[in-house]
Structure formats: structure tokens, C-alpha cells
Enzyme design. Structure first.
Site, PDB file in Angstrom:
ATOM      1  NE  ARG A  59      -2.536   0.311   2.873  1.00 21.57           N
ATOM      2  CZ  ARG A  59      -2.372   0.801   4.618  1.00 21.57           C
ATOM      3  NH1 ARG A  59      -2.445   1.952   4.497  1.00 21.57           N
ATOM      4  NH2 ARG A  59      -2.425   0.000   5.214  1.00 21.57           N
ATOM      5  CE1 TYR A 113     -15.816  11.307 -17.199  1.00 17.75           C
ATOM      6  CE2 TYR A 113     -14.648  10.817 -15.268  1.00 17.75           C
ATOM      7  CZ  TYR A 113     -15.553  10.250 -16.121  1.00 17.75           C
ATOM      8  OH  TYR A 113     -16.447   9.597 -16.529  1.00 17.75           O
ATOM      9  CG  ASP A 186      -8.452  15.753 -15.975  1.00 15.88           C
ATOM     10  OD1 ASP A 186      -7.332  15.350 -16.660  1.00 15.88           O
ATOM     11  OD2 ASP A 186      -9.306  15.399 -15.509  1.00 15.88           O
ATOM     12  CE  LYS A 211     -10.948   7.592 -20.900  1.00 21.44           C
ATOM     13  NZ  LYS A 211     -10.840   7.870 -18.667  1.00 21.44           N
TER      14      LYS A 211
END
Ligand SMILES: Cc1ncc(COP(=O)(O)O)c(C=O)c1O
Length: 397
Positions: A59, A113, A186, A211
Site C-alpha cells: 500500500r 468531466y 487534469d 486513456k
């Protein structure tokens, strides 16, 4: 392991935990181990304490993710980065880190978005984060919002989804610095090939790795790139919140990124040809593409974008089309994939009203200028003639 040890024990231990020799694997292996140990337990103590570099628990990091994080930070020009399980997890981590010890107010570009708008207005608001929505293409409106609301952070997309607006990122970064707020960008649509926001003084860059960077439609991931000031707080938060990317996805992302510049160049060139072709098509009402000299943000685009690259997303309004006509068009596609996502090697078409911006009310969509006749095309690396032939067929349906 010696044969005299029980088969039960050998099944658990034999062959594992080999010390590496002096060889170096040519590509980064997929490190699946959850925990790590050292010759001396004191070293593990030092790693936990952050006084010695190394691995302790997955983690907190693993060598595959560390390699990917170094790679993306290098492409974006940041001090470091954190690989996350999705683009949304990356956005959440950037906002949460940016607001540490700052006013819990985010001034956000009105065009974002859909899920990012949802995160701000339906989730982060519950923990006291106030969002002020502003048109970032209007510098005076941003300046007024900063003076009035004194935000801890600003949030924008380099190229907005789906209308492909481009705000003056450099000027907004300067305004943010002046009031001590952190700018989060972003950069999923633009990618570091087209714009590198860290070099324009942003504090954070986020990507949906899903993406362009991974590029093959087989990875769900995200990444936050940041500066030296925010890197430690970002990592510390991540250790507790645990948004981490799995090592298999980290490996696939690294593999994808190796060909990202070559793919992106082809995709951008294809998109430019297609946008020009679409602009002359009688069934097309309007084309949204950053190379358009009449684009409302042409001056910013000229200043901010790398020469001859305008991204590989093209949005169009189809003349007089309603929902049924758009469904017919998308059902008529033979090669372009009518599916959610973008940035992959294959061309894809998306209908924002039923997917990326579905959760916004029709009124909210209309206010943003997202009409029911708007479709978004993510241009792939196929031969451009074949993409155009498919569009021609579908537009005639
Ligand atoms: C601009 C942008 N940012 C973030 C996201 C979220 O990424 P993910 O789906 O990897 O969580 C998307 C997803 O489409 C996006 O288009």
C-alpha cells in the site's frame, strides 16, 4: 530448499525470495509481493521511518509502481508522482492533498468531466469542501472568484470534455500562485506531448492513465504528478487512504507509455485531417477542434500547445439530430467503436448525453453547451482514410 523439509513447507517456500544477482532485467518486472524484508530488521525500521529508500508494504509502494511513477513524473516535468487505481482516485488525491492546511474551497472550471463535477458537488461537499464553478476561459471571472472566495485550490482540464475549450492555463497558474492557492490540472486530453502544465507553474497534474498514456483500452488507472513541496504530503495521505494502482496495471501502463509519443503523433495528425473533412460535410452543423482558426480560445492554443499538435479529440454537432438519429449514426459505425473511453489505439465515438455527462440534468448540460446532437470522437491510429470512410457511412445512415 532441501528435500527433507516437508512437501507442505516446500510448497510455501521453495524457489521464492531469491537474492538477485548482478543481473538487471531489461524491462521492469511485475512485483506482486505485498511485503518486503531486509538482511537486518533495522533496515526495515529505517524504510518505515523514511530515512532509507526501499520497500516495506505494497500500500506504501512497490518497485513496479515506483518505475511507472518516475516515468510519468519525467514526462510531465514534476518532482514525483503517485500511481492510483483510476483517474478519479487521482483527482481525489490531488484535491485532498492540495487542500491540506488551506481553505476548503475549490474554484473549478465550469467545464469538467461529469464525474469530476459529481465528486465536487455530491461527495467532497459532504466533507465541507465548497466548490465555486467559474468559466476559466474568462480571466476576469477567475480573478473575481479568487478575490471573493479565497480558494485553497483551483481545478481545470487543459482541454475540456467534450467541447474542447482551452483556458489560459499559464495566466491562471500565475493568478493561483499570487493568492497562495494550488492549481490542479487534469491533462488527460492534452497529454504531455501537447501541453506540460507543471512547466507552466501548476502544482498538480492528474491523468486518467486509462486513456492516452496506457492507450490500449486494457488498463484502469490514474496518476498524480506534483512538485517537491506536495510530494511528501501526497505520499503520506496515500499510505492512509490506499488509492494505489495494482502492479499488473502499473506494468501495462509502462508498456503502453513506451509507444505513447509515436501513437499520439499519429492520432493528432489523423484528428486534424478528420476535423477538416468533417467541417465540409453537409450533415455536420459544427466541429469542435483546437486547430480551428475560429476556435474561441485560438490565442491560448497558439501560446500553450506544442507546434502542430492539437490533441486527437474531435466533437461534432450533427445537423438537426435528436437522440434517435445519434443512436442510428452510432449503430451504423462498422470500425469506430461506439463505446465509453478515449485515447486508445482504436477510434471511439461517445455520446456525452448518455455517458460522460449523463448524471448532469438536461438543463445543466444545455447551460454548458452540450446539446443532444453532440458526439465526441476519439481518433485512433488506424489509416485515416478508413476512419473517414466509416464516418461517411454513419453520417449517411
Ligand atoms: C478528463 C477526464 N479525467 C478523468 C477521468 C476519469 O478517469 P478514470 O475513468 O480512469 O477514473 C476521465 C474519464 O473519462 C476523463 O475523461
Amino acid at each position: 530448499m532441501e528435500k527433507k523439509v516437508s512437501l507442505n513447507t516446500r510448497a510455501v517456500h521453495a524457489g521464492d525470495r531469491k537474492r538477485t544477482g548482478s543481473y538487471v532485467p531489461v524491462t521492469t518486472p511485475i512485483h506482486t509481493a505485498v511485503s518486503y524484508f531486509y538482511n537486518d530488521i533495522a533496515d526495515l525500521d529505517r524504510v518505515f521511518e523514511n530515512t532509507m529508500p526501499g520497500q516495506s508494504y505494497a500500500r506504501y509502494g512497490n518497485p513496479t509502481n515506483a518505475a511507472l511513477e518516475e516515468l510519468v513524473a519525467s514526462l510531465e516535468g514534476g518532482a514525483g508522482s503517485l500511481a492510483c487505481a483510476s483517474g478519479m482516485a487521482a483527482i481525489n488525491m490531488a484535491i485532498t492533498t492540495a487542500l491540506i492546511d488551506r481553505r476548503r474551497v475549490v474554484v473549478a472550471h465550469k467545464e469538467l468531466y461529469g464525474a469530476t463535477i459529481g465528486m465536487l458537488t455530491k461527495v467532497l461537499n459532504l466533507s465541507g469542501v465548497e466548490t465555486v464553478s467559474v468559466d476559466f476561459c474568462d480571466e476576469a471571472a477567475v480573478a473575481a472568484a479568487l478575490a471573493e472566495h479565497r480558494p485553497g485550490a483551483l481545478l481545470m482540464e487543459t482541454i475540456t470534455n467534450p467541447l474542447l475549450r482551452v483556458a489560459p492555463l499559464d495566466k491562471i497558474a500565475a493568478m493561483a500562485r499570487e493568492v497562495g492557492a494550488q492549481l490542479i490540472v487534469d491533462n488527460t486530453f492534452a497529454t504531455p506531448m501537447v501541453v506540460r502544465p507543471m512547466e507552466l507553474d501548476a502544482s498538480f497534474v492528474v491523468h486518467s492513465l486509462t486513456k492516452y498514456l496506457s492507450g490500449h483500452g486494457d488498463v484502469m488507472g490514474g496518476v498524480v504528478v506534483t512538485d517537491a513541496l506536495n510530494l511528501d504530503p501526497l505520499r503520506t495521505l496515500s499510505k492512509t487512504l490506499g488509492p494505489v494502482l495494482g502492479p499488473f496495471e502499473a506494468y501495462l501502463s509502462m508498456r503502453g507509455i513506451k509507444s505513447f509519443p509515436v501513437r499520439m503523433e499519429r492520432q493528432c495528425a489523423n484528428a486534424c485531417r478528420i476535423a477538416t473533412w468533417l467541417a465540409a460535410h453537409p450533415a455536420v452543423e459544427r466541429v469542435y477542434f483546437p486547430a480551428d482558426p475560429k476556435h474561441p480560445d485560438a490565442a491560448h492554443i497558439k501560446r500553450l500547445f506544442a507546434p502542430n499538435l492539437w490533441g486527437a479529440m474531435v466533437s461534432i454537432e450533427v445537423k438537426g439530430a435528436d437522440r434517435e438519429r445519434i443512436f442510428r449514426l452510432m449503430n451504423a459505425l462498422e470500425m469506430i467503436v461506439p463505446a465509453t473511453s478515449l485515447g486508445d489505439v482504436q477510434s471511439m465515438m461517445l455520446y456525452p448525453a448518455i455517458s460522460s455527462h449523463r448524471d448532469l440534468s438536461p438543463k445543466h448540460r444545455a447551460r454548458l453547451g452540450i446539446q443532444d446532437n453532440l458526439v465526441r470522437l476519439s481518433v485512433g491510429i488506424e489509416a485515416v482514410e478508413d476512419i473517414i470512410a466509416d464516418l461517411e457511412r454513419a453520417l449517411g445512415a
